[in-house]
Design an enzyme around this catalytic site. Sequence first.
Site, PDB file in Angstrom:
ATOM      1  N   ASP A 232      70.604  24.916  88.281  1.00  0.00           N
ATOM      2  CA  ASP A 232      69.898  25.423  87.388  1.00  0.00           C
ATOM      3  C   ASP A 232      69.483  23.630  86.560  1.00  0.00           C
ATOM      4  O   ASP A 232      68.887  24.036  85.587  1.00  0.00           O
ATOM      5  CB  ASP A 232      71.590  25.638  86.579  1.00  0.00           C
ATOM      6  CG  ASP A 232      72.000  27.224  85.929  1.00  0.00           C
ATOM      7  OD1 ASP A 232      71.024  27.629  85.880  1.00  0.00           O
ATOM      8  OD2 ASP A 232      72.930  26.959  86.219  1.00  0.00           O
TER       9      ASP A 232
HETATM   10  C1  BGC Z   1      75.507  22.560  86.693  1.00  0.00           C
HETATM   11  C2  BGC Z   1      75.206  23.354  87.319  1.00  0.00           C
HETATM   12  C3  BGC Z   1      74.876  24.225  86.174  1.00  0.00           C
HETATM   13  C4  BGC Z   1      74.733  24.060  85.007  1.00  0.00           C
HETATM   14  C5  BGC Z   1      74.862  25.505  83.367  1.00  0.00           C
HETATM   15  C6  BGC Z   1      74.562  22.470  84.759  1.00  0.00           C
HETATM   16  O1  BGC Z   1      74.646  20.726  83.990  1.00  0.00           O
HETATM   17  O2  BGC Z   1      74.857  21.215  86.954  1.00  0.00           O
HETATM   18  O3  BGC Z   1      75.779  23.514  88.725  1.00  0.00           O
HETATM   19  O4  BGC Z   1      75.190  25.605  86.213  1.00  0.00           O
HETATM   20  O5  BGC Z   1      74.860  23.076  84.394  1.00  0.00           O
HETATM   21  O6  BGC Z   1      76.391  25.415  83.170  1.00  0.00           O
HETATM   22  C1  NOJ Z   2      76.481  26.487  89.160  1.00  0.00           C
HETATM   23  C2  NOJ Z   2      75.901  27.925  88.537  1.00  0.00           C
HETATM   24  O1  NOJ Z   2      77.404  29.033  87.570  1.00  0.00           O
HETATM   25  C3  NOJ Z   2      75.294  28.080  89.215  1.00  0.00           C
HETATM   26  O2  NOJ Z   2      74.565  29.576  88.393  1.00  0.00           O
HETATM   27  C4  NOJ Z   2      74.169  27.947  89.880  1.00  0.00           C
HETATM   28  O3  NOJ Z   2      73.170  28.914  90.402  1.00  0.00           O
HETATM   29  C5  NOJ Z   2      73.928  26.418  90.448  1.00  0.00           C
HETATM   30  N1  NOJ Z   2      75.509  26.045  89.114  1.00  0.00           N
HETATM   31  C6  NOJ Z   2      73.258  25.252  90.614  1.00  0.00           C
HETATM   32  O4  NOJ Z   2      72.412  24.787  89.566  1.00  0.00           O
END
Ligand code: BGC
Ligand code: NOJ
Length: 827
Positions: free
Chosen positions: A494
Amino acid sequence: MKFGYFDDVNKEYVINSPKTPYPWINYLGNQGFFSLISNTAGGYCFYKDARLRRITRYRYNNVPLDMGGRYFYINDNGNVWNPGWSPVKADLDSYECRHGMGYTIITGSKDSLKAEVTFFVPQNYDGEVQQVVLTNEGSSKKDFSIFSMAEWCLWDAQDDCTNFQRNFSTGRVEIEGSTIYHVTEYRDRRNHYAFYTVNDDIDGYDTDRDAFLGGIYNGWDAPATVKEGKPTNSFADGWSPIASHYKKVSLAPGESKTLIYILGYAENPQDKKFASEKPAGLLTRETWVLNKEKAYAMIDKYNTPEKVAAGLEELRNEWAKLLGIFNVNTPDDKVNRMVNIWNQYQCMVTFNLSRSASYFESGIGRGMGFRDSNQDILGFVHQIPDRARDRLIDLASTQLPDGGCYHQYQPLTKKGNSDIGGDFSDDPLWMILSVAAYIKETGDWTILDEMVPYDNDMSTAQTMLEHLKVSFYHIVNNLGPHGLPLAMRADWNDCINLSCWSDTPGESFQTYTNPKFKAEGGYSKIAESVMVAALFTYTGPSYVGILKHLGKDDEAAAAQAEIDKMKKNIMESAWDGDWFLRAYDSNGEKMGSKDCKEGQIFIEPQGFAIMSDIDKDAAKKTLASIDSRLNTEYGLVLNNPAFTKYYVQYGEISTYPGGYKENAGIFTHNNAWIICAAAYAGEGDQAFKYYSEIAPAFTEETSDLHKTEPYVYGQMIAGKDASNFGQGKNSWLTGTAAWNMVAISQYILGIMPDFDGLKIDPSIPHEWDGFKATRKFRGADYNITINNPDHVCKGVKKLTVDGKEIEGCVVPFESGKKVYDVVVTLG
Ligand code: BGC
Ligand code: NOJ
């Protein structure tokens, strides 16, 4: 240092100090009603949706951290204490918390009085049962009092913690006998209520928080009523409604008393919301009366210790059944513990709640993630395939006609969430993987004929097979200059947002559209993701396998040609010499290359590329690079070197200090992909090394450093660049659970459902002599014995089914056959 131990016989983790390095929690409930409960009884409950239907209140990120829960206070001649130590924190003579499968037992004792509290949510029941057993262990009579306490949340958890100008004036309660009802907003637009009851007469109560605490300067650690041993019998009107029962107890030496409390939730049909008469003894300030029939029936269900024991037994039997589906007996107790108990248990929790409600996910931020929930199915599908099937259809129903997907949906409405929208480049591929996993597990091909809408509009419905097709071609139809998939807003990571270019505080890296790319549809048509390319070549064969099974050979050949083309493109444009690149950014520059200053190697594409059989030599070099560049004693970091500057063209990733989260943290989810890949490549020792670096049962000894629960995976462990190297965060709700279940069971132990039967091809540490496993698969029992006389990691030399040798390593499924005795000799 440890704070407890595993009791494998009872399938419990037993915590023997209340001062764990972080609240160590458990989840109660499997269907509609859920509770989170920490080892000191902190936490909260909700019905189905942690945001929209929150029942009890929790204050996040509090000081002290874990404040708010369901608390029992004992006043024993002026000595005030809680069985779970907190919030009063009086020294206890003994303390123990047993987190089990869907229940938690907290026991404390002080001055010869013992209080054992069992918390659980029975099967098919919308309430938390709390059984308190009080025992006088001393030699003289004891007179004391017990106060219960639950604080109501005003239903919408987001509104509850922000909109005080309104919600401080909405609280309403009713009190009838020993039951306190939370009927806030019930008269008007809600048809649900909650209640808190005890199965005995009470000697008083409080329903107003300030009255219970004795004003606004007291915390939960020092409620004035408890201290004085006297409730105020307050009747909440607006402000902050709570529920507290007061009960005087007298116990002779050796005597016990059992009290059963129930914290319940019920809904009434619109035409049955109100009772026609006001019963005598009902305390209310209203001109209407709640229809309490459902509550009465719920209370009746668990109002004796016998009924509670039966409910607990039913829950234990359910878990015994669920965990009986797949069982292993390996030479390593910790592996057995993870596979047979805790990893499977965590998979159920992640399946139920996706990423919505934990001690790190507030429950008000995220609904069900499309990619998350599809991946969760991989670890869960053998447990309750019917629920997996329903989930797959819910997920596919939020897909868009071109194969793109809403990134999330709300569990209560099941509608795609338009605030977050779509254009996450990896989303569609996970659905191919999860539907294939469902078919491989069950042999139920009818799911492909199911008519499933797009964007929840039934008039657009097509078969599930068609949904897989649009998923597959969504990738093929969205390629960039190197023939690799466009990165779009983000892929699995993400925080790699190659189109965002955000320099304004507060903008979401995932949803903000840079004016630069507006005309192109919101994201760059240059930036490409090697991770999605490799995920495509890894996932594609499952789609081809499905088409072949259906006799659609032309479509299968066309899809295979796309996979082959992608493999070629990967080798031509995404091989960096010792590992695979991560991406091309929107300037067309390489990301994750030895030519970069920082972030030279990324973990995500590597495992899928290795498992796609793109190039043997490249696979070997990649595994070596992973070991030398990414591995640490606490797991594999996501990238290396960590970013030390802000790279506007990369998005969120470089906003984190080095070693945290996606910037070189140990993101355990993708560690599993490497474990799978190493096992796949025959490197059983390497696979097991990475597995044991992060598997909770293996890190138990360093609980003081690791901090989060030693029985479940967390999303992240601080990486080698962080000053907190080795410290875990974001426990429980992570795709790590499902993927590590896949890694250990299907890749290391090598027991992998396939379209035609159960494949058995282990890749284990060479020193193992072998192992045994039992697996229920499509209604049959498989008794599996693996012998490893030559001490190899991988290689099936001989495989017999019921004593007869067969070719290859897929045990063909024969309908009607109930037992398979499988013996495998490695060599
Ligand atoms: C986090 C991710 C997460 C994303 C969506 C980001 O700030 O680092 O791990 O999946 O937000 O919630
Ligand atoms: C947490 C999110 O829930 C997941 O969808 C994502 O792939 C990982 N973070 C990595 O960014």
